[in-house]
Motif scaffolding. Structure first.
Motif, PDB file in Angstrom:
ATOM      1  N   MET A  47      11.640   7.250  -8.235  1.00 57.87           N
ATOM      2  CA  MET A  47      11.058   6.759  -6.990  1.00 57.87           C
ATOM      3  C   MET A  47      11.202   5.243  -6.870  1.00 57.87           C
ATOM      4  N   ILE A  48      10.949   4.531  -7.964  1.00 58.13           N
ATOM      5  CA  ILE A  48      11.046   3.069  -7.950  1.00 58.13           C
ATOM      6  C   ILE A  48      12.480   2.619  -7.669  1.00 58.13           C
ATOM      7  N   VAL A  49      13.436   3.277  -8.328  1.00 60.09           N
ATOM      8  CA  VAL A  49      14.849   2.963  -8.094  1.00 60.09           C
ATOM      9  C   VAL A  49      15.218   3.244  -6.645  1.00 60.09           C
ATOM     10  N   GLY A  50      14.730   4.348  -6.116  1.00 55.44           N
ATOM     11  CA  GLY A  50      15.025   4.711  -4.733  1.00 55.44           C
ATOM     12  C   GLY A  50      14.489   3.702  -3.736  1.00 55.44           C
ATOM     13  N   VAL A  51      13.264   3.234  -3.945  1.00 56.74           N
ATOM     14  CA  VAL A  51      12.665   2.248  -3.038  1.00 56.74           C
ATOM     15  C   VAL A  51      13.439   0.931  -3.094  1.00 56.74           C
TER      16      VAL A  51
ATOM     17  N   GLU B  87      12.073   8.551   3.317  1.00 58.39           N
ATOM     18  CA  GLU B  87      11.240   9.645   2.817  1.00 58.39           C
ATOM     19  C   GLU B  87      11.858  10.299   1.591  1.00 58.39           C
ATOM     20  N   ILE B  88      13.182  10.390   1.566  1.00 58.72           N
ATOM     21  CA  ILE B  88      13.862  11.004   0.415  1.00 58.72           C
ATOM     22  C   ILE B  88      13.598  10.221  -0.865  1.00 58.72           C
ATOM     23  N   VAL B  89      13.581   8.886  -0.761  1.00 56.28           N
ATOM     24  CA  VAL B  89      13.392   8.057  -1.961  1.00 56.28           C
ATOM     25  C   VAL B  89      11.918   7.801  -2.258  1.00 56.28           C
ATOM     26  N   GLY B  90      11.019   8.397  -1.473  1.00 52.27           N
ATOM     27  CA  GLY B  90       9.596   8.258  -1.758  1.00 52.27           C
ATOM     28  C   GLY B  90       8.930   7.098  -1.074  1.00 52.27           C
ATOM     29  N   PHE B  91       9.576   6.512  -0.041  1.00 52.73           N
ATOM     30  CA  PHE B  91       8.984   5.408   0.697  1.00 52.73           C
ATOM     31  C   PHE B  91       8.492   5.943   2.030  1.00 52.73           C
ATOM     32  N   ASN B  92       7.970   5.061   2.879  1.00 50.73           N
ATOM     33  CA  ASN B  92       7.431   5.471   4.174  1.00 50.73           C
ATOM     34  C   ASN B  92       8.437   5.186   5.279  1.00 50.73           C
ATOM     35  N   SER B  93       8.712   6.183   6.102  1.00 51.89           N
ATOM     36  CA  SER B  93       9.725   6.056   7.155  1.00 51.89           C
ATOM     37  C   SER B  93       9.334   5.037   8.215  1.00 51.89           C
ATOM     38  N   ALA B  94       8.043   4.895   8.485  1.00 53.11           N
ATOM     39  CA  ALA B  94       7.600   3.956   9.517  1.00 53.11           C
ATOM     40  C   ALA B  94       7.868   2.510   9.108  1.00 53.11           C
ATOM     41  N   ILE B  95       7.573   2.170   7.857  1.00 53.77           N
ATOM     42  CA  ILE B  95       7.826   0.810   7.372  1.00 53.77           C
ATOM     43  C   ILE B  95       9.320   0.512   7.379  1.00 53.77           C
ATOM     44  N   ALA B  96      10.129   1.507   6.997  1.00 56.98           N
ATOM     45  CA  ALA B  96      11.581   1.319   7.022  1.00 56.98           C
ATOM     46  C   ALA B  96      12.068   1.064   8.444  1.00 56.98           C
ATOM     47  N   SER B  97      11.489   1.761   9.422  1.00 58.86           N
ATOM     48  CA  SER B  97      11.902   1.564  10.817  1.00 58.86           C
ATOM     49  C   SER B  97      11.490   0.190  11.342  1.00 58.86           C
ATOM     50  N   LEU B  98      10.402  -0.365  10.796  1.00 60.31           N
ATOM     51  CA  LEU B  98       9.992  -1.723  11.165  1.00 60.31           C
ATOM     52  C   LEU B  98      11.089  -2.717  10.808  1.00 60.31           C
ATOM     53  N   PHE B  99      11.634  -2.604   9.603  1.00 56.58           N
ATOM     54  CA  PHE B  99      12.692  -3.517   9.176  1.00 56.58           C
ATOM     55  C   PHE B  99      13.984  -3.267   9.943  1.00 56.58           C
TER      56      PHE B  99
ATOM     57  N   SER C  56       0.827  -1.210   0.000  1.00 57.55           N
ATOM     58  CA  SER C  56       0.000   0.000   0.000  1.00 57.55           C
ATOM     59  C   SER C  56       0.861   1.260   0.000  1.00 57.55           C
ATOM     60  N   VAL C  57       1.931   1.244   0.781  1.00 56.80           N
ATOM     61  CA  VAL C  57       2.832   2.398   0.811  1.00 56.80           C
ATOM     62  C   VAL C  57       3.447   2.634  -0.567  1.00 56.80           C
ATOM     63  N   ILE C  58       3.837   1.559  -1.238  1.00 58.33           N
ATOM     64  CA  ILE C  58       4.413   1.685  -2.594  1.00 58.33           C
ATOM     65  C   ILE C  58       3.367   2.229  -3.562  1.00 58.33           C
ATOM     66  N   LEU C  59       2.127   1.730  -3.469  1.00 53.81           N
ATOM     67  CA  LEU C  59       1.048   2.234  -4.330  1.00 53.81           C
ATOM     68  C   LEU C  59       0.787   3.716  -4.079  1.00 53.81           C
ATOM     69  N   PHE C  60       0.779   4.107  -2.807  1.00 52.73           N
ATOM     70  CA  PHE C  60       0.547   5.504  -2.463  1.00 52.73           C
ATOM     71  C   PHE C  60       1.648   6.383  -3.059  1.00 52.73           C
ATOM     72  N   SER C  61       2.873   5.907  -2.996  1.00 50.62           N
ATOM     73  CA  SER C  61       3.995   6.657  -3.563  1.00 50.62           C
ATOM     74  C   SER C  61       3.845   6.795  -5.075  1.00 50.62           C
ATOM     75  N   ILE C  62       3.384   5.718  -5.733  1.00 51.30           N
ATOM     76  CA  ILE C  62       3.191   5.750  -7.189  1.00 51.30           C
ATOM     77  C   ILE C  62       2.061   6.703  -7.568  1.00 51.30           C
ATOM     78  N   PHE C  63       0.918   6.579  -6.867  1.00 49.34           N
ATOM     79  CA  PHE C  63      -0.248   7.398  -7.199  1.00 49.34           C
ATOM     80  C   PHE C  63      -0.009   8.886  -6.936  1.00 49.34           C
ATOM     81  N   SER C  64       0.834   9.188  -5.934  1.00 49.10           N
ATOM     82  CA  SER C  64       1.040  10.588  -5.555  1.00 49.10           C
ATOM     83  C   SER C  64       2.274  11.214  -6.207  1.00 49.10           C
TER      84      SER C  64
END
Length: 501
Positions: A175-179, A226-238, A158-166
């Motif tokens: 953005m895709i390369v960054g993620v 956030e810089i690469v267009g992903f969600n910081s919370a999901i990154a912190s989970l990993f 969902s986070v990836i979709l949100f990044s794509i749609f926005s």
């Protein structure tokens, strides 16, 4: 009034109100994290309009979901993360069915930017799901892990979709390369974080350097995400998952991180969901209820249907994968602040998410048969209570001392004199420095004993923790009023006990 000054008052009021709401919801049998959401609605523009959101409050609240998911990765969910093929298929079903239906519904209701808005509405939210599973005491069970992994996959997608749609079309490739680069960074270099932290701990003696470096790591990874267009919370989970072995060996550090998270950032995040509401009126209530009904039905049915694939109880899976009120709210706030939606559409969507966050945990608790976990809290003001008692006398041989250490899995042992009064301690390191052939010949009194702190059995847990911090020793002797030993207190065991609460 100056924005900084008034923010001090607002944050203080929001924090204490959120914690009181958690207690209130807990007492009436509801999941505690829901209380702050409704406190935010009441105190914010939705009802009373007493507290206005501002950039300072927004910054503090945004850290809540980041730290909450870091703790989830580090400790709350047990077991090895394995995203199996069946879990992937199940998660795809849980995302696509609700997404298609909700997009059509938003188009029918003539709500702007349906693609962007549909994502936070249909995603599962791992933050509150973690709290729900933890509160019910099933976060480390097979059922809890299965539901959690499905929710994580749905949330990531969902986070990836949100990044794509926005994202503008021209920025999509970047953005895709960054993620992809972010995931490679976490997978390849993330495992070295613990070694880097170990080196810092070995070479820098500044107070709380371990805590500072872990927080730095969380914020750094969040920044990169956030810089690469992903969600910081999901990154912190990993990141939390990558550091779980490091933190497992440092219980005191984990306690401090949990204190920061659950005592400050997390309640402020949940209360902020309500603060962004516009004034609640009939239109918001009507459309919000329609959206809630559609989300509830589509999320539950997709989880129910996919349960057969992963062989879990259908209704429980349908409810568990429908939990909301975390990253979804964060994305909704992002859509509002970036101008993709207005305050009315935010309020409608946030109301639907809040109702889902309220109803689903209650139904999950009733259907699953689990109840909010109630354990006796180890309050810091409590007396020490019953303790283990392992010691050696001054005349015992080193061989006998080693036997006691091995049998009880100790790192050190108290030495007492003939009057049963503690006179020092011997550590494993001390024994390793002695030639093994001398273990039978030497006694404890032949060694230079290390200084041993004492504490009266009537003292409180807080006092013991303070003494450990001041003396930096692994063991404390607990004595009675006559200075005779009645217990031995080990820092590691005490911290493990406290960290369960």
């Amino acid at each position: 009034m100056n924005i900084l000054i008034i923010s001090l008052l607002y944050i203080g009021v929001l924090l204490i109100a959120a914690k009181l709401a958690e207690e209130g919801f807990s007492r009436i049998g509801l999941i505690p994290f829901l209380g702050p959401i409704f406190i935010g609605i009441i105190l914010g523009g939705g009802v009373l309009d007493i507290i206005r959101i501002n950039p300072i409050i927004s910054f503090f609240t945004s850290l809540g979901i980041i730290f909450l998911l870091f703790i989830a990765g580090a400790e709350e969910i047990g077991g090895k993360i394995e995203f199996r093929k069946k879990l992937m298929i199940s998660s795809i079903i849980q995302l696509t069915i609700p997404l298609i239906i909700i997009i059509y519904l938003l188009l029918y209701l003539d709500i702007s930017n349906p693609l962007i808005l549909s994502v936070p509405l249909v995603m599962t939210s791992v933050g509150p799901l973690t709290r729900l599973l933890t509160d019910l005491g099933i976060s480390k069970s097979e059922l809890g892990e299965t539901i959690f992994y499905q929710g994580t996959l749905v949330e990531i997608a969902s986070v990836i979709l949100f990044s794509i749609f926005s994202s503008p079309i021209q920025r999509l490739p970047l953005m895709i390369v960054g993620v992809i680069g972010l995931f490679i960074f976490l997978a390849v270099l993330g495992s070295k974080f613990a070694k880097i932290l170990d080196k810092i701990e070995e070479n820098i003696n500044t107070r709380e350097i371990e805590l500072a470096t872990v927080i730095f790591s969380i914020l750094l990874v969040g920044f990169i995400a956030e810089i690469v267009g992903f969600n910081s919370a999901i990154a912190s989970l990993f990141l939390g998952y990558l550091l779980r072995d490091y933190l497992k060996e440092r219980t005191d550090l984990l306690i401090k991180l949990k204190g920061i998270t659950y005592g400050l950032f997390e309640p402020l995040f949940f209360v902020s969901i309500g603060l962004y509401f516009a004034k609640i009126n009939y239109e918001i209530l009507e459309i919000g209820l329609i959206l809630f009904s559609a989300i509830f039905i589509t999320k539950f049915l997709s989880g129910y249907l996919s349960a057969k694939i992963i062989n879990v109880e259908k209704t429980v899976n349908g409810l568990g994968t429908s939990v909301k009120g975390g990253v979804d709210a964060s994305l909704l706030i992002s859509a509002l602040t970036l101008g993709y939606i207005d305050s009315i559409n935010y309020s409608i969507s946030a109301l639907a998410i809040s109702l889902q966050a309220l109803i689903i945990p209650v139904l999950f608790k009733v259907k699953s048969g689990y109840h909010v976990k109630k354990e006796r809290r180890a309050f810091l003001e409590n007396a020490l209570g019953n303790l283990s008692l392992v010691f050696s006398t001054c005349n015992e041989s080193l061989r006998e001392i080693i036997r006691k250490i091995n049998e009880n899995d100790l790192t050190a042992i108290v030495i007492v004199n003939n009057e049963m009064s503690p006179i020092g301690y011997v550590s494993v390191e001390d024994l390793l420095e002695i030639e093994p052939s001398l273990y039978e010949k030497l006694t404890a009194c032949d060694l230079i004993l290390r200084d041993l702190p004492r504490i009266n059995k009537k003292e409180k847990i807080r006092t013991a923790l303070r003494k450990f911090e001041e003396t930096r020793v692994p063991i404390i002797a607990v004595v009675d009023d006559e200075s005779k030993i009645v217990g031995t207190l080990y820092e590691k065991e005490l911290l493990k006990y406290i960290s369960r609460f």
